[in-house]
Design an enzyme around this catalytic site. Structure first.
Site, PDB file in Angstrom:
ATOM      1  N   HIS A  63      -0.382  -0.931  -0.340  1.00 21.72           N
ATOM      2  CA  HIS A  63      -0.854   0.305  -1.054  1.00 21.72           C
ATOM      3  C   HIS A  63      -0.333   1.409  -0.023  1.00 21.72           C
ATOM      4  CE1 HIS A  63      -3.830  -2.529  -2.939  1.00 21.72           C
ATOM      5  NE2 HIS A  63      -3.125  -2.067  -4.052  1.00 21.72           N
ATOM      6  N   SER A  84      -1.224  -8.829  -0.419  1.00 25.62           N
ATOM      7  CA  SER A  84      -2.231  -8.476  -1.602  1.00 25.62           C
ATOM      8  C   SER A  84      -3.671  -8.626  -1.483  1.00 25.62           C
ATOM      9  CB  SER A  84      -1.562  -9.984  -2.481  1.00 25.62           C
ATOM     10  OG  SER A  84      -2.784 -10.192  -3.531  1.00 25.62           O
TER      11      SER A  84
END
Ligand code: PAF
Length: 283
Positions: free
Chosen positions: A39, A187
């Protein structure tokens, strides 16, 4: 400076309205929270491109086909806020489920064909849930640009097609997968792996690379490349492959390699489901 934390749609719209002007781009990074360096790369890219950066944090109930998966999805608002602050995010939009879905949504977005293969059959309704919530976020934030990771290649393809077909005035920016030192794709789900499972999980990338190398050597069919990947996976403890497939840009299976393809995998490592993919472009 801390990002403004906003929970309501009307408040976000009120705050963003004066920031809309020709050339004053608004970038949106839609996430479900539990932010990691994957992110981080999306946010950095948005920060470099846009005057205003909005990160959305919403664990979207309508994209989970298993209630245990939804319940176990990590929720880490305080650390996510610090993460956003360190990367210069302007607004964090963190609505609750009642704000996003005050009633059961009767209007939903389906993107046919692209959603039918790979994760589609294993997660019924997942891409409909993703496309519906992303369409809502686009209407709420009204960004000029939106950032998505290539790790979720099928999701990215679905969102790109939805944006094109429904004329959302948003540029979709794909961002390369960020990997750990041993190749495991970052993840939010990796945090749920035990140390042994974490070691096993690195085989997913090794398997994808084995298939890619097989194709790069030339003269191999998709099936032979898939076999090379399966050989790399053999004997690694705790790994159960859900699918391993070579697909084109519309996520349809490819037999003869004539153009760019994605080698895609989904596997359960213990009770954690991980996905990954790599691109292969013939020379
Ligand atoms: O990739 C995700 O985190 C989610 O699927 C998304 C795009 C934020 C929609 O809920």
């Amino acid at each position: 400076m801390s990002p403004a934390l906003v929970h309501s749609i009307s408040e976000l719209r009120r705050l963003l309205a004066p920031l809309r002007a020709p050339g004053a781009t608004i970038g949106c990074v839609p996430t479900m929270g539990a932010l990691h360096e994957g992110h981080g790369r999306l946010i950095e890219r948005a920060r470099a491109d846009c005057r205003t950066v909005v990160v959305t944090l919403f664990v979207n109930p309508i994209q989970f086909n298993r209630s245990d998966d939804l319940e176990r999805y990590p929720r880490t608002l305080d650390t996510d806020l610090r993460f956003c602050e360190q990367r210069g995010v302007d607004f964090v939009f963190a609505p609750d489920a009642a704000e996003m879905f005050p009633a059961e949504p009767l209007a939903r977005v389906d993107v046919d064909r692209l959603a039918d293969r790979l994760c589609g059959p294993f997660r019924p309704g997942h891409f409909r849930g993703v496309a519906t919530v992303v369409a809502k976020l686009f209407n709420i934030v009204q960004p000029d640009r939106a950032y998505f990771g290539e790790k979720d290649a099928q999701q990215l393809a679905v969102i790109e097609r939805m944006t094109l077909d429904l004329n959302f005035p948003v540029t979709i920016v794909p961002v390369a997968t960020v990997r750990e030192a041993d190749g495991l794709a970052m993840s939010s789900r990796n945090a749920r792996l035990s140390p042994e499972q974490r070691r096993s999980a690195a085989v997913l990338y090794r398997a994808l690379e084995a298939a890619r190398e097989r194709l790069a050597a030339g003269g191999s069919t998709a099936e032979q490349a898939e076999d090379a990947a399966r050989a790399a996976l053999a004997g690694v403890p705790d790994v159960r492959v859900e699918y391993l497939e070579i697909v084109d840009a519309e996520m349809q299976p490819v037999r003869e390699i004539a153009g760019p393809v994605r080698i895609a995998i989904a596997a359960w490592i213990g009770d954690v489901r991980l996905i990954d993919n790599v691109l292969f472009e013939p020379r």
